[in-house]
Design an enzyme around this catalytic site. Structure first.
Site: not given
Length: 502
Positions: A125, A162, A172, A245-246, A278, A462, A477
């Protein structure tokens, strides 16, 4: 499906889990983006032998056996450059080429833009908002290459993940592909629709997978939900109920805190990652506590507006190809979804759009910028848009633009943070219904915050603290990242709007 020749980080077990739980890297994403210097088998055999030795250093072992990632934009200096010069030059810095591959990175056939910082791959996105800026920079070639890359991912994986990493394949992100095709359609004409029709159909099939399995006894399956009135709406989902995992150690911590079934918590976390938000109180049962996350229990208003837009794009494709049967089917689908969004997401008393809780069968009543998507994608009527504009002005408008939500929780998709895509959604959504004064005020405040931060730091961020514009954004995070693809894109698009209006 994707070839197994790419590195799936889980194939590095038990080394992968040991690294992620060791704390030797402050960012969980760092190791999963590393490139093995030799075969996985030989690295694991070496690890099994050496890790038993008293002198063993895990950090040294990783440094010797992996090429660790670096952000290319660290070599770029914005010193003494205007913000316009900086942004136009930065496209080249943020561009990645087809020959860049290895490790968990899924190679793409055409050049593309990454967001920057720790985000060393394409994001779904993000890319739409990046394209808005590329369009203003005259980079239609790069936009087309990125749309072709997403088409490649749809055709090879079955959907747009993603990001182009193997650890992102199971989910996604907000489905903006039809709007990307819309940018090309504006530039090149309606014939573009036929070219991308197969990819649009496959994207739609992914989001609607399992519709035939729904019944009153089984009202949910993957991303589809059978509503009480018989309509089908969508939710976010992830087939993989394990720690990301990330964000491995972070997810384990949240799941342990929850006292719930671990797999259920991991799925809620991953579904929220699919949402792009997130993380946010929007997904929590108890607004301050992430361990109460309940993402798959929620019908998100923004997701369903985007899927309505995808259905409208498919209808335009079928009108272009004169497919009368499909025209009839999608005309009905559009009407049904539009009616359902109004029925389940609009709150007449509060005068705003909300997410809908599947089990509780009522609005979540969390005021968030997701409630502006029905304005952005022309789902609302004039009366609803006017009421929503009042809520946005009174509760979400802040010193530097619009807040993401009105709650302060420490999560990055909550107050006091503002994000570029949501500023654009607010600006365009309000403009669509003639609320130009408020739309222009949001645009002005956001652009000024971008410009002042750039003057102080030489960077585009960001996310931004839009409540206290003298304080950097935080939460989440990982630290705030600079670069930054979608911020650059939205700023340039807003600048272009200013020039159009002169």
């Amino acid at each position: 499906m994707m070839s197994n020749s790419y590195l799936h980080i889980e194939s590095l077990s038990p080394l992968y889990e040991d690294v992620q739980q060791s704390g030797i890297f402050t960012d969980s994403k760092y190791f999963v983006d590393a490139l093995p210097k030799s075969s996985i088998t030989s690295i694991l055999e070496q690890y099994a032998t050496e890790c038993k030795q008293s002198s063993f250093s895990l950090l040294k072992f990783i440094q010797e056996n992996f090429v660790l990632p670096q952000a290319q934009e660290e070599e770029y200096s914005s010193a003494n450059k205007s913000i316009d010069t900086h942004l136009h030059e930065l496209w080249n810095v943020l561009q990645r080429n087809p020959d860049e591959t290895g490790g968990t990175l899924i190679p793409l056939p055409y050049p593309y833009i990454v967001p920057g910082g720790r985000f060393r791959e394409i994001y779904y996105w993000d890319s739409y908002f990046t394209m808005l800026g590329l369009e203003k920079s005259g980079r239609l070639d790069l936009i087309e290459n990125m749309v072709r890359n997403f088409t490649f991912l749809i055709q090879t994986i079955g959907h747009i993940p993603n990001g182009n990493r193997t650890y992102y394949i199971s989910r996604s992100q907000p489905p903006f592909f039809s709007m990307m095709v819309g940018i090309l359609r504006t530039a090149k004409g309606d014939t573009i629709l036929e070219e991308y029709l197969p990819a649009l159909e496959k994207e739609y099939a992914f989001w609607m997978n399992g519709t035939d399995k729904l019944s009153p006894a089984t009202p949910t399956f993957r991303r589809v939900v059978l509503m009480p009135n018989g309509a089908i709406l969508n939710r976010y989902w992830d087939d993989d109920p394990s720690p990301r995992p990330e964000a491995y150690i972070e997810d384990i911590h949240v799941a342990k805190t929850s006292n719930k079934n671990l797999q259920e918590v991991y799925r809620h976390i991953r579904a929220a990652a699919e949402s792009g938000w997130d993380f946010s109180s929007r997904w929590f049962a108890e607004e301050q506590h992430m361990h109460t996350i309940q993402t798959t229990d929620i019908i998100p208003v923004d997701l369903n507006c985007l899927l309505l837009q995808l259905e409208k794009t498919l209808l335009a494709c079928y009108q272009q190809t004169k497919n009368e049967d499909a025209i009839e089917v999608f005309t009905k689908k559009i009407k049904n979804r539009q009616t359902a969004i109004q029925q389940y997401c609009w709150n007449e008393i509060k005068g705003f759009y909300f997410d809908y809780h599947i089990q509780q069968q009522k609005n979540t009543n969390r005021i968030t910028m997701a409630g502006c998507f029905p304005l952005f994608l022309a789902v609302a009527d004039d009366r609803q848009a006017a009421a929503a504009a009042v809520v946005i002005k009174k509760q979400l408008l802040s010193a530097g633009g619009v807040l993401t939500t009105i709650l302060q929780t420490g999560q990055q998709w909550d107050a006091p943070n503002g994000w570029a895509p949501l500023q654009w959604v607010a600006y365009k959504g309000l403009s669509n219904y003639g609320h130009h004064e408020l739309a222009d005020e949001i645009k002005k405040r956001w652009m000024l915050l971008n410009e002042n931060t750039y003057q102080e730091t030489g960077k585009m961020m960001e996310k931004y603290n839009v409540q206290d514009i003298h304080v950097k954004a935080g939460g989440g995070e990982y630290p705030n990242q600079d670069g930054f693809g979608w911020t650059n894109g939205v700023y340039l698009a807003m600048r272009n709007e200013n020039e159009k209006n002169k």
